[in-house]
Write a protein that holds these residues in place. Sequence first.
Motif, PDB file in Angstrom:
ATOM      1  N   LEU A  57      -4.967  -2.121  -0.988  1.00 29.30           N
ATOM      2  CA  LEU A  57      -3.905  -1.186  -0.495  1.00 29.30           C
ATOM      3  C   LEU A  57      -3.280  -2.043   0.411  1.00 29.30           C
ATOM      4  N   ARG A  58      -3.928  -2.942   1.244  1.00 34.25           N
ATOM      5  CA  ARG A  58      -3.353  -3.922   2.114  1.00 34.25           C
ATOM      6  C   ARG A  58      -2.124  -4.816   1.402  1.00 34.25           C
ATOM      7  N   ARG A  59      -2.559  -5.016   0.289  1.00 35.05           N
ATOM      8  CA  ARG A  59      -1.678  -5.780  -0.727  1.00 35.05           C
ATOM      9  C   ARG A  59      -0.446  -5.048  -1.060  1.00 35.05           C
ATOM     10  N   ALA A  60      -0.679  -3.952  -1.313  1.00 39.93           N
ATOM     11  CA  ALA A  60       0.482  -2.958  -1.642  1.00 39.93           C
ATOM     12  C   ALA A  60       1.448  -3.153  -0.336  1.00 39.93           C
ATOM     13  N   VAL A  61       0.674  -2.897   0.600  1.00 43.99           N
ATOM     14  CA  VAL A  61       1.582  -2.658   1.962  1.00 43.99           C
ATOM     15  C   VAL A  61       2.253  -4.011   2.206  1.00 43.99           C
TER      16      VAL A  61
ATOM     17  N   PHE B 126      -7.068   0.727  -8.636  1.00 48.80           N
ATOM     18  CA  PHE B 126      -8.153  -0.095  -8.274  1.00 48.80           C
ATOM     19  C   PHE B 126      -8.843   0.524  -6.988  1.00 48.80           C
ATOM     20  N   ALA B 127      -8.303   0.798  -5.837  1.00 54.25           N
ATOM     21  CA  ALA B 127      -8.632   1.251  -4.613  1.00 54.25           C
ATOM     22  C   ALA B 127      -9.323   2.766  -4.745  1.00 54.25           C
ATOM     23  N   ALA B 128      -8.512   3.538  -5.850  1.00 51.95           N
ATOM     24  CA  ALA B 128      -9.247   4.747  -6.006  1.00 51.95           C
ATOM     25  C   ALA B 128     -10.547   4.389  -6.535  1.00 51.95           C
TER      26      ALA B 128
ATOM     27  N   LEU C 154      -7.768   6.284   4.165  1.00 51.36           N
ATOM     28  CA  LEU C 154      -7.690   5.063   4.578  1.00 51.36           C
ATOM     29  C   LEU C 154      -6.127   4.777   5.375  1.00 51.36           C
ATOM     30  N   PRO C 155      -6.479   4.036   6.607  1.00 54.49           N
ATOM     31  CA  PRO C 155      -5.379   3.598   7.453  1.00 54.49           C
ATOM     32  C   PRO C 155      -4.240   2.972   6.437  1.00 54.49           C
ATOM     33  N   GLU C 156      -4.802   2.083   5.585  1.00 58.01           N
ATOM     34  CA  GLU C 156      -3.660   1.327   4.826  1.00 58.01           C
ATOM     35  C   GLU C 156      -3.002   2.113   3.692  1.00 58.01           C
ATOM     36  N   TYR C 157      -3.509   3.216   3.211  1.00 64.95           N
ATOM     37  CA  TYR C 157      -2.569   4.122   2.359  1.00 64.95           C
ATOM     38  C   TYR C 157      -1.796   4.901   3.136  1.00 64.95           C
ATOM     39  N   LYS C 158      -2.137   5.316   4.389  1.00 66.69           N
ATOM     40  CA  LYS C 158      -1.085   5.900   5.235  1.00 66.69           C
ATOM     41  C   LYS C 158       0.096   4.848   5.600  1.00 66.69           C
ATOM     42  N   GLY C 159      -0.344   3.689   5.770  1.00 67.00           N
ATOM     43  CA  GLY C 159       0.832   2.927   6.082  1.00 67.00           C
ATOM     44  C   GLY C 159       1.509   2.659   4.695  1.00 67.00           C
ATOM     45  N   LEU C 160       1.033   2.588   3.773  1.00 69.78           N
ATOM     46  CA  LEU C 160       1.730   2.590   2.492  1.00 69.78           C
ATOM     47  C   LEU C 160       2.946   3.873   2.286  1.00 69.78           C
TER      48      LEU C 160
END
Length: 348
Positions: free
Chosen positions: A268-272, A291-293, A302-308
């Motif tokens: 998810l961080r890479r998507a962000v 992949f994350a799922a 996860l905080p990264e998904y909220k950032g996305l």
Amino acid sequence: MSSVSVVIPCYKYGHYLADCVSSVLDEQPGLDVRVLIIDDCSPDDSAEAALALAAKDPRIEVRVHAVNKGHIATYNEGLLEWADGDYTVLLSADDRLTPGALTRAVALLDAHPEVGFAYGHPIHFQHGSPLPPARTELRGTTVFPGQWWLARRFKEAHGCITSPEVVVRTALQREVGGYDPELPHAGDVEMWMRLASRADVGYLRGVDQAYYRKHGNNMSATEFGGQMDDLRQNKVAYDAVLSGCAEHLQNRAKLADTVNRKLARIALRRAVRAYDRGRTDVVPEADLIAFAAECWPNYRALPEYKGLLLRRAIGAKAMPYLQPLVLTAVVSKVRERLWWRSWRLRGI
């Protein structure tokens, strides 16, 4: 005198061999060192370069493959069929050791029979650039319990080792077996963990143990279309350790949860970052989320998904320009939460 078997696989790297071999045989005092160069059917003059070196030094042996077998089979040939010293090193032909690297590592391994392998800091340098100076004065050594070191790898989902800086106890290498052909790009990560599941790990502090050459043929696969490759390989590597080393692992279920959650966050961080850097057109966001799922079904929490989600709302075109403002707002919010938490802990 302790003995070290150094396996040097070579494919089209014959022009590096002289420097690589010299770093092994001429700069490691107090040891009985032998070298095996395995040329994997190079289409250039690499085999001839290897044979020329062997003709000048009886400590060097050469094997030349009639057909290309690939790097994993070549590694295992040297490590499992040839190496018979007390300790073993796998060193790519385009890398080199620092002066005294083997001497320092062997001293640690000799002093601590419970340690299965020892490593130190590698110097990464760009091909074509001058060789950076190496630190060779040892500041001390640390022995990590194998299970603790292994748990750290699962927590970080990262191997932390490049490869040429490692010296392995040969008996342990034979016990755990060779590199897994199912892991062509993450076999080293799996190998270090497999070794650590059975023995402690030694670290040499304050010194540089090897040079790792960076060039076009070994660039990271995480750029653009390769964003998914290393993630999938890493997951397979960790899954292989969880299944293949199950009887040697402590808290196996916790390790599995830890690494899968971390891998999901990395994806998810890479998507962000794709939004932050204006690369949404080349980074496979949908694949990263899938992949994350797969790794962590509750990935939406996860905080990264909220950032996305925030970046999606802002938009791919505007996000690179607004990123500093977004980061500032996030940092301020985190600081506010920490401030209120500190007051609650004081009972106010």
